[in-house]
Design a protein around this motif. Structure first.
Motif, PDB file in Angstrom:
ATOM      1  N   UNK A   9       0.850  -1.181   0.000  1.00 48.76           N
ATOM      2  CA  UNK A   9       0.000   0.000   0.000  1.00 48.76           C
ATOM      3  C   UNK A   9       0.883   1.226   0.000  1.00 48.76           C
ATOM      4  N   UNK A  10       0.543   2.184  -0.855  1.00 48.93           N
ATOM      5  CA  UNK A  10       1.264   3.446  -0.884  1.00 48.93           C
ATOM      6  C   UNK A  10       0.338   4.516  -0.326  1.00 48.93           C
ATOM      7  N   UNK A  11       0.750   5.098   0.787  1.00 47.63           N
ATOM      8  CA  UNK A  11      -0.002   6.199   1.380  1.00 47.63           C
ATOM      9  C   UNK A  11       0.443   7.481   0.692  1.00 47.63           C
ATOM     10  N   UNK A  12      -0.518   8.235   0.172  1.00 42.29           N
ATOM     11  CA  UNK A  12      -0.223   9.404  -0.644  1.00 42.29           C
ATOM     12  C   UNK A  12      -1.076  10.590  -0.220  1.00 42.29           C
ATOM     13  N   UNK A  13      -0.898  11.661  -0.968  1.00 44.71           N
ATOM     14  CA  UNK A  13      -1.711  12.876  -0.814  1.00 44.71           C
ATOM     15  C   UNK A  13      -1.754  13.527  -2.189  1.00 44.71           C
ATOM     16  N   UNK A  14      -2.889  14.079  -2.541  1.00 42.24           N
ATOM     17  CA  UNK A  14      -3.044  14.772  -3.809  1.00 42.24           C
ATOM     18  C   UNK A  14      -2.015  15.898  -3.919  1.00 42.24           C
ATOM     19  N   UNK A  15      -1.324  15.969  -5.039  1.00 40.40           N
ATOM     20  CA  UNK A  15      -0.337  17.014  -5.258  1.00 40.40           C
ATOM     21  C   UNK A  15       1.039  16.727  -4.683  1.00 40.40           C
ATOM     22  N   UNK A  38      -1.983  -0.898  -3.751  1.00 40.20           N
ATOM     23  CA  UNK A  38      -3.161  -0.172  -3.284  1.00 40.20           C
ATOM     24  C   UNK A  38      -2.724   1.252  -2.961  1.00 40.20           C
ATOM     25  N   UNK A  39      -3.479   2.219  -3.460  1.00 36.66           N
ATOM     26  CA  UNK A  39      -3.184   3.623  -3.179  1.00 36.66           C
ATOM     27  C   UNK A  39      -4.202   4.149  -2.178  1.00 36.66           C
ATOM     28  N   UNK A  40      -3.710   4.802  -1.134  1.00 37.02           N
ATOM     29  CA  UNK A  40      -4.592   5.397  -0.133  1.00 37.02           C
ATOM     30  C   UNK A  40      -4.194   6.843   0.058  1.00 37.02           C
ATOM     31  N   UNK A  41      -5.112   7.753  -0.254  1.00 34.94           N
ATOM     32  CA  UNK A  41      -4.901   9.178  -0.019  1.00 34.94           C
ATOM     33  C   UNK A  41      -5.270   9.442   1.440  1.00 34.94           C
ATOM     34  N   UNK A  42      -4.292   9.841   2.251  1.00 32.49           N
ATOM     35  CA  UNK A  42      -4.542   9.990   3.685  1.00 32.49           C
ATOM     36  C   UNK A  42      -5.550  11.095   3.981  1.00 32.49           C
ATOM     37  N   UNK A  43      -5.648  12.096   3.113  1.00 26.90           N
ATOM     38  CA  UNK A  43      -6.619  13.163   3.337  1.00 26.90           C
ATOM     39  C   UNK A  43      -8.035  12.666   3.069  1.00 26.90           C
ATOM     40  N   UNK A  45      -8.956   9.509   3.208  1.00 25.51           N
ATOM     41  CA  UNK A  45      -9.240   8.452   4.174  1.00 25.51           C
ATOM     42  C   UNK A  45      -9.523   9.009   5.572  1.00 25.51           C
ATOM     43  N   UNK A  46      -9.196  10.287   5.799  1.00 25.14           N
ATOM     44  CA  UNK A  46      -9.348  10.877   7.134  1.00 25.14           C
ATOM     45  C   UNK A  46     -10.796  10.843   7.620  1.00 25.14           C
ATOM     46  N   UNK A  47     -11.752  10.840   6.706  1.00 22.58           N
ATOM     47  CA  UNK A  47     -13.160  10.806   7.104  1.00 22.58           C
ATOM     48  C   UNK A  47     -13.500   9.509   7.836  1.00 22.58           C
ATOM     49  N   UNK A  48     -12.895   8.412   7.412  1.00 22.38           N
ATOM     50  CA  UNK A  48     -13.184   7.120   8.037  1.00 22.38           C
ATOM     51  C   UNK A  48     -12.057   6.624   8.933  1.00 22.38           C
ATOM     52  N   UNK A  49     -10.841   7.141   8.710  1.00 18.43           N
ATOM     53  CA  UNK A  49      -9.683   6.714   9.511  1.00 18.43           C
ATOM     54  C   UNK A  49      -8.795   7.920   9.804  1.00 18.43           C
ATOM     55  N   UNK A  50      -9.223   8.803  10.730  1.00 18.71           N
ATOM     56  CA  UNK A  50      -8.438  10.010  10.994  1.00 18.71           C
ATOM     57  C   UNK A  50      -7.044   9.715  11.542  1.00 18.71           C
ATOM     58  N   UNK A  51      -6.843   8.570  12.149  1.00 16.38           N
ATOM     59  CA  UNK A  51      -5.537   8.213  12.686  1.00 16.38           C
ATOM     60  C   UNK A  51      -4.493   8.032  11.606  1.00 16.38           C
ATOM     61  N   UNK A  52      -4.920   7.634  10.414  1.00 20.44           N
ATOM     62  CA  UNK A  52      -3.990   7.423   9.303  1.00 20.44           C
ATOM     63  C   UNK A  52      -3.276   8.726   8.955  1.00 20.44           C
TER      64      UNK A  52
END
Length: 86
Positions: A9-15, A38-43, A45-52
């Motif tokens: 899984x690659x944790x990312x952010x737009x931009x 798997x790509x996960x944008x931490x921003x 995902x914050x709605x369902x997993x703010x800890x990420x």
């Protein structure tokens, strides 16, 4: 080639420019081992997993191998290849 039992899984952010570079580095590595990235944008995902975002948001990109932190900022290719081969 056998199907890998590993997950990447690659944790990312737009931009995030470093995130784009990390994804380009991961693609051939994971392809060699038959692993989907798997790509996960931490921003997002914050709605369902703010800890990420709280845990990883200030040091993106982060590569997770089997749900555990493997590397951040840079992809550690030799180590990732060795771990995927196990």
């Amino acid at each position: 080639m056998s199907v890998s039992t590993h997950s990447v899984t690659l944790l990312t952010r737009n931009g995030c420019g470093l995130c784009t570079v990390a994804l380009e580095q991961l693609r051939p590595i994971c392809a060699d081992f038959g692993v989907e990235i798997a790509l996960v944008d931490v921003d997002e995902a914050a709605a369902t997993d703010p800890g990420l975002r709280a845990e990883y948001g200030d040091r993106l990109p982060v590569v997770l191998l089997n749900g555990r932190e493997h590397s951040y900022f840079d992809v550690d290719e030799p180590r990732l290849r060795a771990d995927l081969a196990r």
